[in-house]
Scaffold this active site. Structure first.
Site, PDB file in Angstrom:
ATOM      1  N   SER A  22       0.827  -1.214   0.000  1.00  0.00           N
ATOM      2  CA  SER A  22       0.000   0.000   0.000  1.00  0.00           C
ATOM      3  C   SER A  22       0.860   1.262   0.000  1.00  0.00           C
ATOM      4  CB  SER A  22      -0.916   0.002   1.222  1.00  0.00           C
ATOM      5  OG  SER A  22      -0.180  -0.281   2.396  1.00  0.00           O
TER       6      SER A  22
ATOM      7  N   TYR B 130      13.649  -5.754  16.044  1.00  0.00           N
ATOM      8  CA  TYR B 130      13.654  -5.653  14.568  1.00  0.00           C
ATOM      9  C   TYR B 130      14.897  -6.339  13.996  1.00  0.00           C
ATOM     10  CZ  TYR B 130      13.747  -3.293   9.971  1.00  0.00           C
ATOM     11  OH  TYR B 130      13.791  -3.004   8.629  1.00  0.00           O
TER      12      TYR B 130
HETATM   13  N1  LIG Z   1      12.782   1.929   5.249  1.00  0.00           N
HETATM   14  C1  LIG Z   1      13.993   1.429   5.449  1.00  0.00           C
HETATM   15  O1  LIG Z   1      14.978   2.172   5.676  1.00  0.00           O
HETATM   16  C2  LIG Z   1      14.201  -0.054   5.371  1.00  0.00           C
HETATM   17  C3  LIG Z   1      15.528  -0.548   5.415  1.00  0.00           C
HETATM   18  C4  LIG Z   1      15.746  -1.919   5.335  1.00  0.00           C
HETATM   19  C5  LIG Z   1      14.677  -2.782   5.222  1.00  0.00           C
HETATM   20  N2  LIG Z   1      13.411  -2.282   5.200  1.00  0.00           N
HETATM   21  C6  LIG Z   1      12.302  -3.248   5.082  1.00  0.00           C
HETATM   22  O2  LIG Z   1      11.578  -2.994   3.895  1.00  0.00           O
HETATM   23  C7  LIG Z   1      10.217  -3.390   4.077  1.00  0.00           C
HETATM   24  C8  LIG Z   1       9.293  -2.246   3.702  1.00  0.00           C
HETATM   25  O3  LIG Z   1       9.603  -1.150   4.561  1.00  0.00           O
HETATM   26  P1  LIG Z   1       8.990   0.325   4.324  1.00  0.00           P
HETATM   27  O4  LIG Z   1      10.024   1.266   4.781  1.00  0.00           O
HETATM   28  O5  LIG Z   1       8.416   0.415   2.963  1.00  0.00           O
HETATM   29  O6  LIG Z   1       7.825   0.289   5.426  1.00  0.00           O
HETATM   30  P2  LIG Z   1       6.498   1.200   5.551  1.00  0.00           P
HETATM   31  O7  LIG Z   1       6.616   2.420   4.705  1.00  0.00           O
HETATM   32  O8  LIG Z   1       6.262   1.353   7.003  1.00  0.00           O
HETATM   33  O9  LIG Z   1       5.366   0.253   4.912  1.00  0.00           O
HETATM   34  C9  LIG Z   1       5.064  -0.977   5.521  1.00  0.00           C
HETATM   35  C10 LIG Z   1       4.058  -1.750   4.692  1.00  0.00           C
HETATM   36  O10 LIG Z   1       3.839  -3.012   5.335  1.00  0.00           O
HETATM   37  C11 LIG Z   1       2.426  -3.184   5.565  1.00  0.00           C
HETATM   38  N3  LIG Z   1       2.223  -3.989   6.776  1.00  0.00           N
HETATM   39  C12 LIG Z   1       2.707  -3.767   8.030  1.00  0.00           C
HETATM   40  N4  LIG Z   1       2.315  -4.771   8.843  1.00  0.00           N
HETATM   41  C13 LIG Z   1       1.576  -5.625   8.080  1.00  0.00           C
HETATM   42  C14 LIG Z   1       0.897  -6.843   8.355  1.00  0.00           C
HETATM   43  N5  LIG Z   1       0.898  -7.404   9.576  1.00  0.00           N
HETATM   44  N6  LIG Z   1       0.234  -7.447   7.341  1.00  0.00           N
HETATM   45  C15 LIG Z   1       0.221  -6.904   6.097  1.00  0.00           C
HETATM   46  N7  LIG Z   1       0.850  -5.759   5.779  1.00  0.00           N
HETATM   47  C16 LIG Z   1       1.507  -5.128   6.768  1.00  0.00           C
HETATM   48  C17 LIG Z   1       1.866  -1.766   5.665  1.00  0.00           C
HETATM   49  O11 LIG Z   1       0.453  -1.836   5.380  1.00  0.00           O
HETATM   50  P3  LIG Z   1      -0.574  -0.646   5.825  1.00  0.00           P
HETATM   51  O12 LIG Z   1      -0.226   0.537   4.954  1.00  0.00           O
HETATM   52  O13 LIG Z   1      -1.914  -1.161   5.524  1.00  0.00           O
HETATM   53  O14 LIG Z   1      -0.330  -0.392   7.262  1.00  0.00           O
HETATM   54  C18 LIG Z   1       2.705  -1.066   4.581  1.00  0.00           C
HETATM   55  O15 LIG Z   1       2.169  -1.328   3.306  1.00  0.00           O
HETATM   56  C19 LIG Z   1      10.085  -3.830   5.541  1.00  0.00           C
HETATM   57  O16 LIG Z   1      10.206  -5.230   5.650  1.00  0.00           O
HETATM   58  C20 LIG Z   1      11.275  -3.148   6.205  1.00  0.00           C
HETATM   59  O17 LIG Z   1      11.683  -3.822   7.369  1.00  0.00           O
HETATM   60  C21 LIG Z   1      13.142  -0.950   5.259  1.00  0.00           C
END
Ligand SMILES: NC(=O)c1ccc[n+]([C@@H]2O[C@H](COP(=O)([O-])OP(=O)(O)OC[C@H]3O[C@@H](n4cnc5c(N)ncnc54)[C@H](OP(=O)(O)O)[C@@H]3O)[C@@H](O)[C@H]2O)c1
Length: 242
Positions: free
Chosen positions: A11, A152
Site C-alpha cells: 500500500s 527488529y
Molecule cells: N525503510 C527502510 O529504511 C528499510 C531498510 C531496510 C529494510 N526495510 C524493510 O523494507 C520493508 C518495507 O519497509 P517500508 O520502509 O516500505 O515500510 P512502511 O513504509 O512502514 O510500509 C510498511 C508496509 O507493510 C504493511 N504492513 C505492516 N504490517 C503488516 C501486516 N501485519 N500485514 C500486512 N501488511 C503489513 C503496511 O500496510 P498498511 O499501509 O496497511 O499499514 C505497509 O504497506 C520492511 O520489511 C522493512 O523492514 C526498510
C-alpha cells in the site's frame, strides 16, 4: 497469460514501488495491505491505468495464518497461480532496550518473521518450478549496534536463516533475501535530522536510497536473467561502513 506477483505490504513505501516495477514488466499484481485501504486502491488505479495489467487488492494481516490462507485462496480463484512472492511487509518498533516488553518483541517477530514463513508456506502451493520468492530483510540483520531496534534486528537476521531453509525446502523455486540499508520511506519519517546526517556520513554514496533503487533489484532477482541466483543475500546499501 501474464505472470502474477504478490507483494505483501504494497500500500505504501518500498512495497508500493515493487508493485509498480512488476506491473511495468507486465505482471498482474496482488496488492496486500493491513490498514491503509485507500492507499492500496491508489496503487491499484495507477497500475491498471498506466500499465494495463490486472490487480487484486487483499486486506490481510500476514501474521494471521487464516488470513494468509484466505489471501492465497483469493489469488488462486482470480489468477489460478502465483509466479512471485515478495515478503516485504514489515514493522519497526524502536524503543529503549529496557522498555521493550515481551509482547512488543513478539509483535515485531510475528510480522517480520512468522508472516514471511506463513506466506511462503501457503503461496508455494500455487507456485511452479520457475517461481521466485524474495524476503526483504535488512542490513540491520548483521550490523546490529542499535539496541533500540533489538527486536527488529533479530527478526531480520532470522529472516535470512528462514530464506536458507525455504530455498532448500522449496527448490527449484528460487528463494533469496534482499538486505536494504537506509531507504526514504515512512518507516524513517520520525528520525531526527541530526541522526540522518550522521548516518548519511557513514554511507559512501552519502544519502538514503530511493525506493526504486531497491525495487529494481527485487524485480531483477525474480527475472530469468537471475536464473542461477538462489539462497543468496543481496545487500543494497550504497556502501555503508559505519
Ligand atoms: N525503510 C527502510 O529504511 C528499510 C531498510 C531496510 C529494510 N526495510 C524493510 O523494507 C520493508 C518495507 O519497509 P517500508 O520502509 O516500505 O515500510 P512502511 O513504509 O512502514 O510500509 C510498511 C508496509 O507493510 C504493511 N504492513 C505492516 N504490517 C503488516 C501486516 N501485519 N500485514 C500486512 N501488511 C503489513 C503496511 O500496510 P498498511 O499501509 O496497511 O499499514 C505497509 O504497506 C520492511 O520489511 C522493512 O523492514 C526498510
Amino acid at each position: 497469460m501474464n505472470k502474477v506477483a504478490l507483494i505483501t505490504g504494497s500500500s505504501r513505501g518500498l512495497g508500493r514501488q515493487i508493485a509498480l516495477e512488476f506491473a511495468k514488466k507486465g505482471y498482474n499484481v496482488v496488492i496486500n495491505f493491513k490498514n491503509e485501504e485507500n492507499k492500496a486502491q491508489e496503487v491499484s488505479q495507477i497500475i491498471e491505468s498506466e500499465y494495463g495489467v490486472s490487480t487484486l487488492i487483499i486486506k490481510a494481516d500476514i501474521s494471521d495464518e487464516q488470513e494468509v490462507k484466505n489471501m492465497i485462496e483469493l489469488i488462486k480463484d482470480k489468477f489460478e497461480k502465483l509466479d512471485v512472492l515478495v515478503n516485504n511487509a514489515g514493522i519497526a518498533n524502536d524503543s529503549p532496550f529496557f522498555d521493550k516488553t515481551k509482547s512488543d518483541f513478539l509483535k515485531v517477530y510475528e510480522t517480520n518473521l512468522v508472516g514471511p514463513f506463513l506466506c511462503a508456506k501457503y503461496a508455494s502451493q500455487i507456485m511452479d518450478e520457475s517461481s521466485s520468492i524474495i524476503n526483504i530483510s535488512s542490513t540491520n540483520a548483521d550490523n546490529t549496534h542499535y539496541p533500540y531496534s533489538a527486536d527488529y534486528d533479530a527478526s531480520k537476521a532470522a529472516l535470512i536463516s528462514l530464506t536458507n531453509n525455504l530455498a532448500v525446502e522449496l527448490a527449484p523455486i528460487r528463494v533469496n533475501a534482499v538486505l536494504p540499508g537506509w531507504i526514504n520511506t515512512e518507516m524513517n519519517q520520525d528520525l531526527d535530522s541530526e541522526y540522518i546526517k550522521e548516518e548519511c556520513n557513514k554511507i559512501l554514496l552519502k544519502r538514503f536510497a530511493d525506493v526504486t533503487e531497491i525495487a529494481k533489484v527485487v524485480v531483477f532477482l525474480c527475472s530469468p536473467d537471475a536464473s542461477y541466483i538462489n539462497k543468496s543475500t543481496i545487500t543494497v546499501d550504497g556502501g555503508y561502513y559505519g
